[in-house]
Design a protein around this motif. Sequence first.
Motif, PDB file in Angstrom:
ATOM      1  N   ASP A   1      36.851 -23.741  37.452  1.00  0.00           N
ATOM      2  CA  ASP A   1      38.298 -23.719  37.656  1.00  0.00           C
ATOM      3  C   ASP A   1      38.809 -22.301  37.927  1.00  0.00           C
ATOM      4  OD1 ASP A   1      38.494 -26.475  37.390  1.00  0.00           O
ATOM      5  OD2 ASP A   1      39.016 -26.384  35.256  1.00  0.00           O
ATOM      6  N   GLU A   2      38.273 -21.318  37.211  1.00  0.00           N
ATOM      7  CA  GLU A   2      38.668 -19.927  37.453  1.00  0.00           C
ATOM      8  C   GLU A   2      38.242 -19.477  38.849  1.00  0.00           C
ATOM      9  OE1 GLU A   2      38.336 -18.163  32.876  1.00  0.00           O
ATOM     10  OE2 GLU A   2      36.559 -18.251  34.158  1.00  0.00           O
ATOM     11  N   ALA A   3      37.044 -19.876  39.250  1.00  0.00           N
ATOM     12  CA  ALA A   3      36.547 -19.517  40.581  1.00  0.00           C
ATOM     13  C   ALA A   3      37.412 -20.157  41.663  1.00  0.00           C
ATOM     14  CB  ALA A   3      35.089 -19.954  40.738  1.00  0.00           C
ATOM     15  N   LYS A   4      37.773 -21.408  41.477  1.00  0.00           N
ATOM     16  CA  LYS A   4      38.609 -22.117  42.457  1.00  0.00           C
ATOM     17  C   LYS A   4      39.955 -21.412  42.599  1.00  0.00           C
ATOM     18  CE  LYS A   4      39.283 -25.868  45.010  1.00  0.00           C
ATOM     19  NZ  LYS A   4      38.679 -25.951  46.326  1.00  0.00           N
ATOM     20  N   SER A   5      40.564 -21.046  41.470  1.00  0.00           N
ATOM     21  CA  SER A   5      41.854 -20.357  41.489  1.00  0.00           C
ATOM     22  C   SER A   5      41.744 -18.997  42.174  1.00  0.00           C
ATOM     23  CB  SER A   5      42.382 -20.198  40.067  1.00  0.00           C
ATOM     24  OG  SER A   5      43.561 -19.447  40.052  1.00  0.00           O
ATOM     25  N   SER A   6      40.714 -18.234  41.830  1.00  0.00           N
ATOM     26  CA  SER A   6      40.508 -16.918  42.429  1.00  0.00           C
ATOM     27  C   SER A   6      40.284 -17.044  43.931  1.00  0.00           C
ATOM     28  CB  SER A   6      39.311 -16.229  41.775  1.00  0.00           C
ATOM     29  OG  SER A   6      39.061 -14.982  42.372  1.00  0.00           O
ATOM     30  N   PHE A   7      39.490 -18.027  44.344  1.00  0.00           N
ATOM     31  CA  PHE A   7      39.213 -18.234  45.761  1.00  0.00           C
ATOM     32  C   PHE A   7      40.495 -18.580  46.518  1.00  0.00           C
ATOM     33  CE2 PHE A   7      38.095 -20.948  49.349  1.00  0.00           C
ATOM     34  CZ  PHE A   7      37.209 -20.121  50.021  1.00  0.00           C
ATOM     35  N   GLU A   8      41.276 -19.492  45.971  1.00  0.00           N
ATOM     36  CA  GLU A   8      42.496 -19.934  46.659  1.00  0.00           C
ATOM     37  C   GLU A   8      43.489 -18.792  46.852  1.00  0.00           C
ATOM     38  OE1 GLU A   8      43.653 -23.339  44.341  1.00  0.00           O
ATOM     39  OE2 GLU A   8      42.228 -24.628  45.414  1.00  0.00           O
ATOM     40  N   LYS A   9      43.520 -17.844  45.918  1.00  0.00           N
ATOM     41  CA  LYS A   9      44.405 -16.686  46.050  1.00  0.00           C
ATOM     42  C   LYS A   9      43.954 -15.756  47.171  1.00  0.00           C
ATOM     43  CE  LYS A   9      45.682 -16.670  41.188  1.00  0.00           C
ATOM     44  NZ  LYS A   9      45.411 -16.046  39.884  1.00  0.00           N
ATOM     45  N   ARG A  10      42.687 -15.859  47.558  1.00  0.00           N
ATOM     46  CA  ARG A  10      42.125 -14.996  48.597  1.00  0.00           C
ATOM     47  C   ARG A  10      42.208 -15.605  49.992  1.00  0.00           C
ATOM     48  NH1 ARG A  10      37.848 -11.326  46.427  1.00  0.00           N
ATOM     49  NH2 ARG A  10      38.123 -11.265  44.192  1.00  0.00           N
ATOM     50  N   LEU A  11      42.629 -16.852  50.075  1.00  0.00           N
ATOM     51  CA  LEU A  11      42.747 -17.508  51.380  1.00  0.00           C
ATOM     52  C   LEU A  11      43.932 -16.942  52.156  1.00  0.00           C
ATOM     53  CD1 LEU A  11      42.074 -21.233  50.407  1.00  0.00           C
ATOM     54  CD2 LEU A  11      40.600 -19.773  51.811  1.00  0.00           C
ATOM     55  N   PRO A  12      43.826 -16.932  53.490  1.00  0.00           N
ATOM     56  CA  PRO A  12      44.980 -16.513  54.285  1.00  0.00           C
ATOM     57  C   PRO A  12      46.163 -17.432  54.017  1.00  0.00           C
ATOM     58  CG  PRO A  12      42.986 -16.638  55.623  1.00  0.00           C
ATOM     59  CD  PRO A  12      42.666 -17.239  54.297  1.00  0.00           C
ATOM     60  N   PRO A  13      47.375 -17.032  54.290  1.00  0.00           N
ATOM     61  CA  PRO A  13      47.737 -15.828  55.040  1.00  0.00           C
ATOM     62  C   PRO A  13      47.740 -14.579  54.165  1.00  0.00           C
ATOM     63  CG  PRO A  13      49.720 -17.017  54.478  1.00  0.00           C
ATOM     64  CD  PRO A  13      48.550 -17.845  53.968  1.00  0.00           C
ATOM     65  N   TRP A  14      47.638 -13.458  54.832  1.00  0.00           N
ATOM     66  CA  TRP A  14      47.674 -12.154  54.194  1.00  0.00           C
ATOM     67  C   TRP A  14      48.541 -11.256  55.063  1.00  0.00           C
ATOM     68  CZ3 TRP A  14      46.225  -7.152  55.597  1.00  0.00           C
ATOM     69  CH2 TRP A  14      46.100  -6.228  54.553  1.00  0.00           C
ATOM     70  N   GLU A  15      49.371 -10.465  54.421  1.00  0.00           N
ATOM     71  CA  GLU A  15      50.250  -9.525  55.137  1.00  0.00           C
ATOM     72  C   GLU A  15      49.908  -8.100  54.724  1.00  0.00           C
ATOM     73  OE1 GLU A  15      52.441 -10.484  57.438  1.00  0.00           O
ATOM     74  OE2 GLU A  15      51.946 -12.589  57.093  1.00  0.00           O
ATOM     75  N   LEU A  16      50.179  -7.158  55.598  1.00  0.00           N
ATOM     76  CA  LEU A  16      49.880  -5.753  55.330  1.00  0.00           C
ATOM     77  C   LEU A  16      50.589  -5.231  54.084  1.00  0.00           C
ATOM     78  CD1 LEU A  16      48.322  -3.304  56.331  1.00  0.00           C
ATOM     79  CD2 LEU A  16      50.246  -2.746  57.803  1.00  0.00           C
ATOM     80  N   ASP A  17      51.766  -5.781  53.759  1.00  0.00           N
ATOM     81  CA  ASP A  17      52.492  -5.316  52.574  1.00  0.00           C
ATOM     82  C   ASP A  17      52.093  -6.071  51.311  1.00  0.00           C
ATOM     83  OD1 ASP A  17      53.661  -7.741  53.165  1.00  0.00           O
ATOM     84  OD2 ASP A  17      55.716  -6.993  53.180  1.00  0.00           O
ATOM     85  N   SER A  18      51.089  -6.917  51.402  1.00  0.00           N
ATOM     86  CA  SER A  18      50.617  -7.696  50.264  1.00  0.00           C
ATOM     87  C   SER A  18      49.820  -6.824  49.299  1.00  0.00           C
ATOM     88  CB  SER A  18      49.722  -8.836  50.765  1.00  0.00           C
ATOM     89  OG  SER A  18      49.162  -9.538  49.688  1.00  0.00           O
ATOM     90  N   ASP A  19      49.753  -7.243  48.038  1.00  0.00           N
ATOM     91  CA  ASP A  19      48.901  -6.558  47.074  1.00  0.00           C
ATOM     92  C   ASP A  19      47.741  -7.451  46.642  1.00  0.00           C
ATOM     93  OD1 ASP A  19      50.284  -8.368  45.533  1.00  0.00           O
ATOM     94  OD2 ASP A  19      50.945  -6.919  44.042  1.00  0.00           O
ATOM     95  N   LYS A  20      47.546  -8.581  47.342  1.00  0.00           N
ATOM     96  CA  LYS A  20      46.432  -9.467  46.996  1.00  0.00           C
ATOM     97  C   LYS A  20      45.211  -9.120  47.840  1.00  0.00           C
ATOM     98  CE  LYS A  20      47.102 -13.487  49.976  1.00  0.00           C
ATOM     99  NZ  LYS A  20      47.189 -14.933  50.009  1.00  0.00           N
TER     100      LYS A  20
END
Length: 175
Positions: A41-60
């Motif tokens: 469950d922790e891995a799934k949550s961490s992975f989902e936070k890393r999925l696009p979209p991503w913006e240049l002003d993001s901190d993820k």
Amino acid sequence: MQFSDERIKLLPFQNSDFECFLEIITCPQMMKHVYDPLTYDEAKSSFEKRLPPWELDSDKWRSFSISEIINGGKLGFISIRIVNHEAKIAEVGFMIKASAQGKGIGRKALKLIKQYAFDTLMLNKLVAYCSVDNAGSSGLLEKEGFIRENRLKQNTLINHQYRDDYAYGLSKPAL
């Protein structure tokens, strides 16, 4: 968006990358120098936070799968996250499957992410952290020009023990 050389390609995380991510992030041997292995469950949550979209002003984290060009096999992942937007500093981290370690995959991925960071994102500096006991990662960082800037005492808690980490930095090459 894809970055590649003659052997590997980096692609932004897709749902199909979860199995490789899970294999690495839940493996006690793979994680022994990083942090405690994650649960499913922790891995799934961490992975989902890393999925696009991503913006240049993001901190993820912006994460990329590392795949072989010839057969498409997943070899690991490399990630970057901007930690100081004003100073244009980003942290980089990488995990290579045990079966792919020692074959130059990490070095090739790090070269590609450096090029992306400095040439595309126009960052000023990359930083990285690794356990003082992780000779593979520290050696890779040093081969790629990162300078050991500090030893962080008792910086990471792994398996109920505090571990020291090295802090590395690499400034954008002068023109």
